[in-house]
Design a protein around this motif. Sequence first.
Motif, short mmCIF file in Angstrom:
data_model
loop_
_atom_site.label_atom_id
_atom_site.label_comp_id
_atom_site.label_asym_id
_atom_site.label_seq_id
_atom_site.Cartn_x
_atom_site.Cartn_y
_atom_site.Cartn_z
N GLU A 137 -0.04 -21.28 27.72
CA GLU A 137 -0.44 -21.23 26.47
C GLU A 137 -0.67 -19.13 26.29
O GLU A 137 -1.62 -19.12 27.23
N TYR A 138 -0.17 -18.23 26.00
CA TYR A 138 -0.73 -17.19 25.37
C TYR A 138 -0.78 -16.39 24.59
O TYR A 138 -0.64 -17.34 23.59
N ARG A 139 -2.53 -17.03 24.26
CA ARG A 139 -3.20 -16.98 22.58
C ARG A 139 -4.04 -15.80 22.50
O ARG A 139 -4.78 -15.05 23.05
N LEU A 140 -3.96 -14.98 20.70
CA LEU A 140 -4.65 -13.54 20.95
C LEU A 140 -4.80 -13.97 19.37
O LEU A 140 -4.84 -14.51 19.32
N ARG A 141 -6.67 -13.32 19.45
CA ARG A 141 -6.60 -14.38 18.07
C ARG A 141 -7.70 -12.69 17.64
O ARG A 141 -8.13 -11.36 18.77
N TYR A 142 -7.39 -12.20 16.27
CA TYR A 142 -7.98 -10.91 16.05
C TYR A 142 -8.34 -10.93 14.99
O TYR A 142 -7.80 -11.20 14.01
N ASN A 194 -0.06 -18.40 18.77
CA ASN A 194 -0.09 -18.17 20.41
C ASN A 194 1.34 -18.65 20.70
O ASN A 194 2.17 -18.15 20.01
N VAL A 195 1.50 -17.79 22.26
CA VAL A 195 2.93 -18.43 22.63
C VAL A 195 2.46 -19.60 23.84
O VAL A 195 2.26 -19.39 24.93
N ASP A 196 3.54 -20.89 23.38
CA ASP A 196 3.83 -21.51 24.38
C ASP A 196 4.92 -21.91 25.15
O ASP A 196 6.12 -21.72 25.05
#
Length: 568
Positions: free
Chosen positions: A197-202, A164-166
Amino acid sequence: MSYVCDKGLIPRPYSTRPIVSYLFSLRGAVAQLGEHLVCNQGVVGSNPIRSIRLADLVQDLHAACTMTALRFLLPALSLHLLASTVQGQCSTATTAPRLFSQRFARAGTSPTSPALKAEHEPNDAPASAMLVTLADTINAAIGREGDVDYFAIDLVAGTQLDANVDITGSALYNPTFSLLATDGVTVLLMHDWQSQEYRLRYAVQTTGRYYLRVTNYRPGTGAYVLRVGRYVIPQFGPGDPMTAVWTGGGLDVSSIAAGPTGDLFVGNGRGVFRLTPGRDTVPFASGIDADFGLAVDLGGNVLTLGCEYPNGAIWRISPSGVRSRFFLGQGTPWAVTIGPDGDVWINDYDSGAFWRFDAAGHRKATIGANWIAGHMAFSPDGQLYFTDREGLYKIVNDVPLLVVPSPTSMQWFDDFVFDRDGYIYVALVTPREGAVDHRILLFDPDYHLMKDPFAQVGDHFTDSRFTDLAFARDSDGQMSTRLLVGRMLPSPTQGWTTDIVQLNAQGIRAPGWLIGAPLLDVHDVVSATLGVKGILSLDQEQFLDSQGNHNGVLDIGDLRAYLRSHQP
């Protein structure tokens, strides 16, 4: 005017009851758009949330969903949804698209106590990307207009990446956060909606070097924090683990309702299906729309909420399958419950008003406006409650009183149920990039938070959406501690699948409260059982017998069953 376009164009996960979560989140869109709200045509796909940029909506107005008035109050007016007298959910033409917007919630980071690192410049291309690991937290910045930051990470197949980018407290506004494939070009995931907050799950399929890219989608510079880690399985509660009750097998679960003999009714856009205690699926009422909700009254009649374009429609289906119209007319029946006097309460999506019908379908009253309910239910003490974007409300003298606010501005409550002691089990929705997380919280009758989470209902690395909660009944009609959850889950072969699961019955503190159960005073029940006439109505006596020994008269056996079912 319509801010939601026709449900028929949206893939199934977005045409069922969880859509209310997205309707509530539209308030976030209004706060950012200020004075404009539009529908975007042609963005519907397997993931419409990712297909739409909020800022682009203003520039992409289509005639099929042109706004003739603003449907929301601005943040200064608490952003309550306003009613539309022109066009609503059921009256929207079938060619119109549907708008979804999303506000993303803050969530915890994956690593525990990570060491802070500083960004290494230059890192404006994959070849010069800063190498990071699954335990890193990096202080970085978009230092100039057009700055692009790349971070390389070596990942093994099977890894569940959570990055994530906060930008909390930063001057940076609306960056774009992307995960790129091993070629450094192909975008696997991207978050470009404005949030803190930008969150990526992969889930990594192939071992290799992948890339995280951060840039400013909107002009501006500023600092940010990049956190990289593995997905951490959430904390479980006393309602976990779940057990499977039924797998959809191609059937959608828009809503569920407990039947009187341990069976369960499932509603969707194609009709109503009955799930027997033996888990057989039996068509109950086909060819009607039951997408928006179900309720079963004490007589075993099933009420369905849906549309018959351009009207809203409610059907009543008797236990033998005989259909009769309960309502057909202007408006969109959106949520339903049954009161202790047998009256049926409906929330109209178009006006936000609550309609009150008697058991025969005659409208007795209309109260309020602008209340878009996620769910409605009566408590054991006869008070009507509902959830919306701001939290859980109780209606007192026809006025809503907020009793449990949503935990944060980017979370909200959806479905909820009461147990017989007035404890409240409520689903909390937390949106994230392209998906939502649900968990169930438990509150006591005085609205104190008792368990968070009460249940996670599975691992939420991928999207998992609750469609409905319902306490089941035993074969003799008594309420049980079996708390059921309808869900939608992503499927690699079908796109989406549905199921119904049961929470851990050992963790449920008391049986559920029966929908439509009449209010009874224990002294009145005792007196009537001893032969005092005129204290209880015939309906109340019949209810007691139906919950007791089923012999057609009110007697000591019914009193014993009543006292047993109401003991702490």
